[in-house]
Write a protein that holds these residues in place. Sequence first.
Motif, short mmCIF file in Angstrom:
data_model
loop_
_atom_site.label_atom_id
_atom_site.label_comp_id
_atom_site.label_asym_id
_atom_site.label_seq_id
_atom_site.Cartn_x
_atom_site.Cartn_y
_atom_site.Cartn_z
N VAL A 61 55.28 87.98 56.61
CA VAL A 61 54.40 88.29 57.54
C VAL A 61 53.01 87.80 57.62
O VAL A 61 52.65 88.19 56.27
CB VAL A 61 54.65 89.78 57.67
N THR A 84 58.05 97.48 65.10
CA THR A 84 58.95 97.14 64.22
C THR A 84 60.37 97.72 64.09
O THR A 84 61.53 96.97 63.68
CB THR A 84 58.64 97.07 62.81
N MET A 90 64.97 89.68 61.61
CA MET A 90 63.94 90.64 60.91
C MET A 90 64.53 90.60 59.27
O MET A 90 63.74 90.60 58.23
CB MET A 90 63.98 91.80 61.19
N CYS A 143 53.22 91.75 68.01
CA CYS A 143 54.22 91.37 66.88
C CYS A 143 55.07 90.31 67.58
O CYS A 143 55.74 90.36 68.53
CB CYS A 143 55.16 92.25 66.37
N LEU A 179 60.97 96.50 57.41
CA LEU A 179 60.71 95.20 56.78
C LEU A 179 61.56 94.81 55.54
O LEU A 179 61.67 96.04 54.74
CB LEU A 179 59.28 94.92 56.60
N ALA A 229 58.46 99.12 53.32
CA ALA A 229 59.53 98.29 53.81
C ALA A 229 60.57 99.47 54.65
O ALA A 229 61.00 99.24 55.62
CB ALA A 229 60.51 98.15 52.63
N SER A 275 63.72 95.47 64.80
CA SER A 275 64.95 95.63 64.00
C SER A 275 66.10 95.97 64.63
O SER A 275 67.29 95.57 64.17
CB SER A 275 64.65 96.74 62.89
N LEU A 326 58.72 91.25 51.07
CA LEU A 326 58.50 90.25 51.80
C LEU A 326 57.09 89.81 51.58
O LEU A 326 56.10 90.72 51.63
CB LEU A 326 58.60 90.81 53.23
#
Length: 490
Positions: free
Chosen positions: A76, A59, A70, A17, A230, A225, A63, A234
């Motif tokens: 994404v 992630t 983020m 990522c 996330l 999410a 975050s 998004l």
Amino acid sequence: MKEYVLTVDVGTTNLKCIIFDKNGKQIAKETLPNVTEYPKPLFAEQNPEQWIFNLKKITDKLSTLYPQEMESLTCVALTGQMHGPVLINVDSLQVLYPCMIWSDIRAVEEVKVLKDKFGEAYFLNKMGNLPQEAFTLPKMLWLKNHEPFLFKRAIKLVFPKDYLAYVLCGDVSTDYSDASGSLLYDIYKKNWDKDLLKELGFRLDILPDVVDSSCIVGAVSREAAGEFHLPSGLPVIKGAGDLAATALSTGAGVEENVSLCVGTAGQLLFCSDKIRKEVLGKLYVFLHCIPDKYFYLGTVPTGGSALGWFLSSFWGGDPDLFWQKVGEIKKINTDRGLVFYPFLMGTGTPYFNYQAKAAFLGLQVNHKMEDVVLAILEGIAFALKDSLEEALTTFRKVERVILSGGLARLNIWPKIVSNVFNLPTYLVPYVDTASVGACLLGMEAMGLSRETLFKAEDFEGCQFLPEERYAEYYLRLYSFYKSKMVSVLS
């Protein structure tokens, strides 16, 4: 302001990522290994649930370390390894079988059946490629023969990056590049060959919709999410297969360029606005992530992984020390008389002999580790030059090589490439080329600038020119390499 793009690359070796800003500058990067299992000879499998586990861990870390970035993501964008089928039950949300990744070559008999039943011309004239064990269709046929119960469920076929989109937003689709890498998709008509699927006894509703690589396929669900830290809602960008994304980010479409990327495997990439029938069956051809474009692929399955094999098999010390010593090699020793054929997993293009074996010729007691490492690197370059020689019979003159991938970080590799190919070689200023390609697709989808596309001036100071002494040496060594090829392939 929402000005960051998060890319997710489901690679063969790692899940990666990266957060990019609106100018394409890398802000943060995190990776975790994707473990490949080899339960039987010729098998190579990955568990898609491990990709999801890795994505959650990454992630979560991003975050924590980069909360503002983020929270300010604009989208994404996805990319990943090609060819491996991910079979999902859309009712139970389950993955029904491990992903048989591209290097899984168990479907030997299924390839023979496809060639016997339909003929090679059928596939060349529709899919642009000959049946090979790496492709999705033979793997699917193997599953049908050995795991028939799978196909009695509410099943969909997607590819690694697409599975992540499915988890993030519920989308069940793929893009043109991954579809064309399946051996199920007519690259001329741009549709699934349903007659082929029906003839083989598959249900037609197994096939996903096909969309543009820059398409927004959905929005991160409320549940996803929470799991992946996330923003809910998004946008999720479909993205492309890693080879197409790499071709986009390394300027393979620019006139007179060839892109050479060596990571786990070795790849040579050209782009064109039409299908060139003269090289069909000699190079792979796929639909590009750029609309109405195609990209051609020359490949050797074991690129940088050949060095990894040598490390794990013969180096008894600290792996970091091994890579340090390899990185310190700066001079080409022309007095070795040692040649390596890097066919640990077969040859790839232009011979398509996945049963071929690797070999050293000329190995003697006086050879040191450095000599063997140089021979391995040279063998990779020679194998890719075989594909370039085929391409040059049809394509315009190539004037430069654009170099990327993990091996590009080695001091000696650009020098070997420039002299083996006898062409100016330019080193891309970024390592993660597929991720950069995904970022560009995300930027396009969201209406952001694509200023990080290839420009010649970006490579100033990263140029390697051939030297007459070494170019002539490699011309002789390559001629010897070719002269002994028959004995290696037989």
